[in-house]
Design an enzyme around this catalytic site. Structure first.
Site, mmCIF file in Angstrom:
data_model
loop_
_atom_site.group_PDB
_atom_site.id
_atom_site.type_symbol
_atom_site.label_atom_id
_atom_site.label_comp_id
_atom_site.label_asym_id
_atom_site.label_seq_id
_atom_site.Cartn_x
_atom_site.Cartn_y
_atom_site.Cartn_z
ATOM 1 N N ARG A 1 0.839 -0.719 -0.339
ATOM 2 C CA ARG A 1 -0.279 -0.224 -0.098
ATOM 3 C C ARG A 1 1.060 0.794 -0.358
ATOM 4 N NH1 ARG A 1 -2.132 -3.585 3.774
ATOM 5 N NH2 ARG A 1 -4.368 -4.326 3.795
ATOM 6 N N TYR B 1 -9.359 -10.883 -6.588
ATOM 7 C CA TYR B 1 -8.541 -11.468 -8.263
ATOM 8 C C TYR B 1 -8.658 -12.747 -9.150
ATOM 9 C CZ TYR B 1 -6.512 -7.512 -5.388
ATOM 10 O OH TYR B 1 -6.172 -6.926 -4.920
ATOM 11 N N HIS C 1 -3.823 -9.200 2.934
ATOM 12 C CA HIS C 1 -5.818 -9.334 3.332
ATOM 13 C C HIS C 1 -5.765 -9.961 4.883
ATOM 14 C CE1 HIS C 1 -6.312 -8.843 -1.417
ATOM 15 N NE2 HIS C 1 -6.093 -8.038 -0.506
ATOM 16 N N ARG D 1 -0.153 -2.892 -6.942
ATOM 17 C CA ARG D 1 -0.710 -3.923 -6.169
ATOM 18 C C ARG D 1 -1.696 -4.734 -6.092
ATOM 19 N NH1 ARG D 1 -1.111 -5.062 -0.095
ATOM 20 N NH2 ARG D 1 -3.421 -5.557 0.438
ATOM 21 N N LYS E 1 -2.161 -2.051 7.468
ATOM 22 C CA LYS E 1 -3.843 -1.715 8.200
ATOM 23 C C LYS E 1 -3.697 -2.288 10.052
ATOM 24 C CE LYS E 1 -6.770 -0.778 4.681
ATOM 25 N NZ LYS E 1 -8.445 -0.823 3.801
ATOM 26 N N HIS F 1 -2.351 2.114 -6.092
ATOM 27 C CA HIS F 1 -2.974 0.381 -5.023
ATOM 28 C C HIS F 1 -3.169 0.121 -6.425
ATOM 29 C CE1 HIS F 1 -4.803 -0.802 -1.503
ATOM 30 N NE2 HIS F 1 -5.945 -1.262 -2.744
#
Length: 289
Positions: A153, A274, A265, A242, A179, A239
């Site tokens: 990120r 994806y 994630h 990414r 995160k 992003h």
């Protein structure tokens, strides 16, 4: 970080929690965002401020119809609406848990599901190569490479320090705090690590501004946007690199759990997007008329 709410808004000077504590609106908002990443705090407070300015009501007086009216008033994409309402519902849930409000009207609010636009945001491998090769500045070239190869990120990239790298028997490992302050470790390709050495001066941040401090997320956005124009992808953001990492890694045989761990994630369903975004094959192709 404090937010100043419009003085015309009719708000209580203090809110009483279930434990009898008295909280001003500023303290309530700061308690709600406590422990979140700096960028998340900024976005949450901005969304909350705009909502409170528009609604012009005390938090304890907000009902379902108010939320529905605000949702209808928003002039933005369905995806952005969904994000804003999720933030507002989070605030209302927090108020209910503290005992400030008797019920949470956000529980009853239903918003339309936004279409998943992921497939339109994935750059091809050829796009990535052109973006990198046509970048003349070494630092900027390595920013593009690092975002893509490590799947970072933008906030993670701008927070990398040389002390975050460790040499192990398996290669150089980068420690990333993502995160929710979740820590993960990523193996750095040997070629990328060798190239990064050209940026090393006196320690500190890996990617520095012209003033010697860490480069800002805004500056990284500009670097990516300029590079993306070379492949006619005007709206690309950091992003997107990414996204490209995840998609291309899966194409090349990486296991879905490996991609999940590299990207950090929290849920495998996030990584699965994806796979779902690919439209290279379909049962429609096996039928004839």
């Amino acid at each position: 970080m404090l937010v100043q709410v419009n003085q015309d808004v009719c708000l209580s000077a203090q809110y009483t929690t279930v434990n009898g504590d008295k909280l001003s609106l500023d303290k309530l908002l700061n308690a709600w965002t406590y422990g979140k990443a700096a960028g998340t705090i900024k976005n949450y407070l901005a969304i909350a401020k705009r909502f409170l300015d528009w609604i012009a009501k005390d938090l304890t007086s907000i009902g379902l119809v108010d939320l529905q009216d605000y949702l209808t008033s928003l002039d933005c994409s369905q995806s952005t609406k969904k994000t804003k309402m999720a933030v507002i519902k989070s605030l209302l849930t927090f108020c209910q848990k503290l005992g400030i409000t008797a019920y949470n009207p956000g529980v009853l609010l239903k918003s339309e599901n936004a279409p998943d636009q992921l497939h339109s945001r994935i750059l091809s491998e050829a796009d990535i190569q052109i973006m990198v090769r046509l970048e003349s500045l070494t630092r900027n070239k390595l920013i593009l490479k690092t975002l893509y190869l490590l799947g970072l990120r933008v906030s993670e990239l701008t927070s990398i320090w040389w002390l975050d790298f460790t040499e192990t028997s398996h290669g150089v490992v980068l420690r990333v705090v993502g995160k929710g302050k979740k820590e993960r470790f990523i193996l750095v390709p040997a070629e990328l690590w060798n190239e990064l050495q050209s940026l090393k001066t006196s320690g500190g941040a890996v990617f520095k501004s012209r003033y010697g401090d860490s480069i800002t997320p805004q500056a990284v956005w500009e670097i990516v946007k300029k590079a993306a124009k070379r492949v006619e992808r005007e709206h690309a953001s950091p992003h997107w690199l990414r996204h490209a990492h995840a998609s291309h890694a899966l194409d090349r045989g990486a296991k879905i759990h490996q991609v999940r761990e590299t990207l950090g994630h929290s849920s495998l369903s996030t990584t699965s997007r994806y796979v779902k975004s690919k439209v290279e094959n379909s049962s429609s192709l096996v039928l004839t008329v």
